[in-house]
Design an enzyme around this catalytic site. Structure first.
Site: not given
Ligand code: DQA
Length: 147
Positions: A108, A19, A113, A78, A24, A101-103, A99, A81, A88, A75, A11-12
């Site tokens: 953080r 964003r 997180r 959210a 990001y 993640h950009l950040s 896995e 978390h 599952d 990725n 999501p997002n």
């Molecule tokens: C994220 C880090 C997550 O904490 C956050 O909710 C995201 C992006 C990242 O790519 O850094 O939506 O997965």
């Protein structure tokens, strides 16, 4: 013959570029997808990039990846978390799961997180490298499937 690999974004992440660019970056999701396909081609991987804001859709994709033994770069954003359904679904994967993640969520300030439901099932975690993290994740998949 290229090996199929799924890059699944939660999501997002469809709003990348708009964003919170200070966190990001400015690369859009379309640009990220294009780069992933190009990086994959260099590695002999046939990369398909998908993004959804709907948890059930991600679960269906992960279930399909389990059935087809397709490697996944995930990725889960959210959902990483707190989604025990994603936990599952990841548990059922047999091909490598990486896995990404950009950040770096572990660095953080928001404590929520600092937990990942994906990490227990992942062969590796790439975090904090921005869009380049996807290249590193694809390199890791290529290494893992080559033996
Ligand atoms: C994220 C880090 C997550 O904490 C956050 O909710 C995201 C992006 C990242 O790519 O850094 O939506 O997965």
């Amino acid at each position: 013959m290229s090996v199929p690999v799924l890059v699944l974004n939660g999501p997002n992440l469809g709003r990348l570029g708009r964003r919170q660019p200070e966190i990001y970056g400015t690369t859009t999701h379309d640009e990220l997808a294009e780069r992933c396909r190009a990086w994959g081609a260099d590695l002999g991987l046939d990369v398909e990039v998908r993004q959804t804001n709907h948890e059930g859709v991600l679960l269906d994709w992960l279930n399909d990846a389990a059935d087809a033994a397709t490697p996944v770069v995930l990725n889960a954003a959210a959902w990483t978390h707190y989604s025990w359904a994603v936990y599952d679904a990841c548990a059922q994967l047999t091909a490598p799961l990486v896995e990404v993640h950009l950040s770096d969520p572990s660095q953080r300030p928001e404590v929520f997180r600092h937990t990942s439901v994906v990490t227990p099932h992942a062969a590796d975690v790439v975090a904090g490298l921005g869009v380049d993290g996807y290249r590193v994740a694809l390199e890791t998949v290529a290494r893992l499937i080559s033996g």
